[in-house]
Design a protein around this motif. Structure first.
Motif: not given
Length: 59
Positions: A1-18
């Protein structure tokens, strides 16, 4: 579950940055991808993805 949460957070921040070019979103995405690459149970494909994402964000 930790891996999924980190991946989701990373992708959300990446999209936000873009979409906003917000420096904070970029830094958070970098931190999340770095944390993902440090997980012991990560596979090589996920590690490669994290390294590539960090390289793109760092440039």
């Amino acid at each position: 579950m930790e891996k999924q949460n980190l991946l989701m957070a990373a992708l959300i921040h990446l999209i936000q940055f873009q979409s906003t070019h917000c420096a904070t979103a970029r830094e958070r995405a970098l931190m999340m991808f770095d944390a993902l690459s440090q997980l012991n149970d990560s596979n090589s494909e996920l590690n490669d993805l994290c390294i590539e994402a960090n390289a793109l964000l760092a440039s």
